[in-house]
Structure formats: structure tokens, C-alpha cells
Scaffold this active site. Structure first.
Site, PDB file in Angstrom:
ATOM      1  N   ARG A 162      -6.425  -0.558   2.840  1.00 18.61           N
ATOM      2  CA  ARG A 162      -5.270  -0.595   1.920  1.00 18.61           C
ATOM      3  C   ARG A 162      -5.702  -0.217   0.505  1.00 18.61           C
ATOM      4  O   ARG A 162      -4.959   0.467  -0.215  1.00 18.61           O
ATOM      5  CB  ARG A 162      -4.623  -1.985   1.950  1.00 18.61           C
ATOM      6  N   LYS A 168      -1.016  -1.624  -4.601  1.00 14.41           N
ATOM      7  CA  LYS A 168      -1.563  -2.893  -5.095  1.00 14.41           C
ATOM      8  C   LYS A 168      -2.333  -2.587  -6.388  1.00 14.41           C
ATOM      9  O   LYS A 168      -3.546  -2.458  -6.419  1.00 14.41           O
ATOM     10  CB  LYS A 168      -2.454  -3.547  -4.041  1.00 14.41           C
ATOM     11  N   GLU A 180      10.389  -9.985  -2.197  1.00 15.39           N
ATOM     12  CA  GLU A 180       9.163 -10.763  -1.918  1.00 15.39           C
ATOM     13  C   GLU A 180       8.935 -11.774  -3.033  1.00 15.39           C
ATOM     14  O   GLU A 180       9.633 -11.771  -4.051  1.00 15.39           O
ATOM     15  CB  GLU A 180       7.943  -9.839  -1.784  1.00 15.39           C
TER      16      GLU A 180
END
Ligand code: PMP
Length: 296
Positions: A54, A153, A186
Site C-alpha cells: 500500500r 495514505k 470513515e
């Protein structure tokens, strides 16, 4: 005196109190960088390969070339844990654009800065797992997928921090962000699930949510336990009227959510599916097959 933890910076190790980077690093000046939060349990790093994969996807998106192979990064994480004699840890792997000048142009940064911190983290009070947490829907919308969404991220977490500030002001434990269209997205550093009639639902990543590694594992566990799990748009009404709600994340693990904007979720106690998943999850993180051994 207790020995200070060592922090990896660009291939060398520095005691925590002296682990420093340049004030001209664009990670600081512009939030230009990416990271992963990873956990080690009992001598093995949970889903290390998935986290590193990721990290490289985030890097690809922001066109940051990581000057190390995935295998080298994995070995550096393991070596940092060994140097610190850690078997259980929260690991923060950070890659910034590197040192540049005061302009934001990333092409003027010569090389990325690579940082590996191995420490601990406590996101919630100890009783949160047993009693659950309170939360609020925040006015701060998650940045959409055509902006700095949390799909990347990145080091730019102001979107989540603004939401967390609102939760602090309101005196609740956590904030939940909606997407641009008003659907649930989220938590500030967690994905969210709801349960209804034995089925689980979670928002898709096109709401701007991070595709969570814990969420993926929890989805697998829930399916193994016979629950259907579907990604779908969830409205605030559906969230308030859920039978169960819980957060998932590397730092948080699984945390029941028992009250949202003063609406009590069902009985106001962690529900049976949540509790079962928490029990299964605590077993899976200790399964050597799911992790990468620190000490061989
Ligand atoms: N969403 C956001 C915004 C996060 O920062 C995190 C924590 N990494 C998560 C969700 C959960 O992701 P994961 O399970 O991979 O830690």
C-alpha cells in the site's frame, strides 16, 4: 536509565530524543509524503507485505520514487524492531519528498527521507474495547477522490484532525466523516462497519476512505463466520439505526461504537457480531502465517 528507542532515518539509527530531520523537508513544509502504521504482535509483524504494497501504491499516486526495494524496506522495518528488542510494537513507516527549498515544487527535492519509528500507541482508553466509544458525525467532509482523499495514505491529515477537534470540543471519543454526498465515509483513522440482520456493511473507498488492511481482514473473518459483508453507501439514518457499529484500524484494531450524535446504537453495548470479530481478530494477529517474523 531506560535505554532510548532507536529511530531509523535514511539508513542510520538515532536515539529517539535525537531523531531529527531538516526543517526544509517537504514532509514538514507541505505534508508532502506518505506513511504506513503497522503493528507487530508477539514477534511477528502483522500484514507487513500488505502495508508495504500500500505504501508503494501511495508513492505511485504522488509520483514519489522510493529509493529502496520493497524487500529492503521490509528488512529495514524488521531490523529496527530487532535493534529495539521489540516483539510488540506500533510501527510508523514514513517517506517524505525530502529536503527542498521553500517552494513547493517536488522536483526540487533531491531524495526522499525514509523514517522508521518503532514504538507503542494508545488511541483509546483501555475500557473502550469492552464498553465501546462514543462518536459524532462531523461537519468536516472527507476530501473526495478527486482531491487529497485518504485513499492516498499521505502526510496530510488535516482533514481528519479538523474532525477530531470537533469530537474533542463535543466531548465524544471519535469523529466520523461523511463523504461529499452525505454518506458515511470513515473515522479519523479507522474504517467503519455497521451490522443489520446479521449482515455487515461498510462504505466503499470511492467515498474517499482509506482501503483499510484491518477492514479487509475483518471482512474475511466475518465471511468465514457466515456473515454477508457488502460495500455500500450508508446514510446517517442507517448508521443511527444500525444494530451494531464498529471501527477497524491498525491502531484501533476493532472498537465498538455505542453512541453517535447522542443516538444510542441499539442496546448501547458492543454487539455480538462485533464481540465475536474482536475475539477472532485477536487470534489472527497472533497467527504466524499472517505475519512476518521479526526474529528468525
Ligand atoms: N482510514 C484512515 C484515514 C486511516 O488513517 C486508517 C489507519 N491506517 C484507516 C482508515 C484504517 O486502515 P488500516 O486498517 O489499514 O490501518
Amino acid at each position: 536509565m531506560e535505554k532510548e528507542l532507536l529511530v531509523y532515518i535514511d539508513g542510520s539509527y538515532h536515539p529517539k530524543s535525537q531523531a531529527k530531520i531538516s526543517v526544509f523537508d517537504h514532509g514538514l513544509l507541505y505534508g508532502d509524503g506518505i506513511f504506513e502504521g503497522i503493528r507487530a504482535y508477539n514477534g511477528s509483524v502483522f500484514k507487513l507485505k500488505e502495508h508495504v504494497d500500500r505504501l508503494y501504491r501511495s508513492a505511485h499516486m504522488i509520483m514519489l520514487e522510493i529509493p529502496m526495494t520493497k524487500e529492503h524496506i521490509i528488512q529495514a522495518v524488521l531490523e529496527t524492531l530487532r535493534k529495539n528488542n521489540l516483539k510488540d510494537s506500533y510501527i510508523r513507516l514514513v517517506i517524505t519528498r525530502g529536503v527542498g527549498d521553500l517552494g513547493l515544487n517536488p522536483t526540487l527535492c533531491a531524495k526522499p527521507t525514509i523514517i522508521i519509528i518503532t514504538d507503542t500507541i494508545a488511541l483509546h482508553k483501555v475500557e473502550a474495547k469492552e464498553k465501546g466509544v462514543t462518536a459524532m458525525l462531523s461537519w468536516v467532509k472527507r476530501d473526495p477522490v478527486d482531491a487529497t482523499s485518504h485513499e492516498i495514505k499521505s502526510l496530510n491529515y488535516l482533514n481528519s484532525i479538523l474532525a477530531k477537534i470537533e469530537a474533542n470540543i463535543a466531548g465524544v471519543d471519535e469523529a466520523i466523516c461523511l463523504d461529499k454526498n452525505g454518506f458515511i465515509c470513515e473515522g479519523v483513522a479507522e474504517n467503519i462497519f455497521i451490522a443489520k440482520n446479521g449482515k455487515l456493511f461498510t462504505p466503499p473507498s470511492y467515498t474517499g476512505a482509506l482501503p483499510g488492511i484491518t477492514a479487509e481482514e475483518v471482512t474475511k473473518l466475518a465471511r468465514r463466520l457466515g456473515h454477508e459483508v457488502k460495500e455500500k453507501n450508508i446514510t446517517p439514518y442507517e448508521l443511527f439505526n444500525a444494530e451494531e457499529a464498529f471501527f477497524t484500524g491498525t491502531g484501533a484494531e476493532i472498537i465498538p461504537v455505542v453512541e453517535i450524535n447522542k443516538r444510542i446504537i441499539n442496546s448501547g453495548k458492543p454487539g455480538p457480531i462485533t464481540k465475536r470479530l474482536m475475539a477472532e481478530f485477536s487470534k489472527v494477529v497472533l497467527d504466524p502465517k499472517e505475519g512476518t517474523a521479526i526474529y528468525k
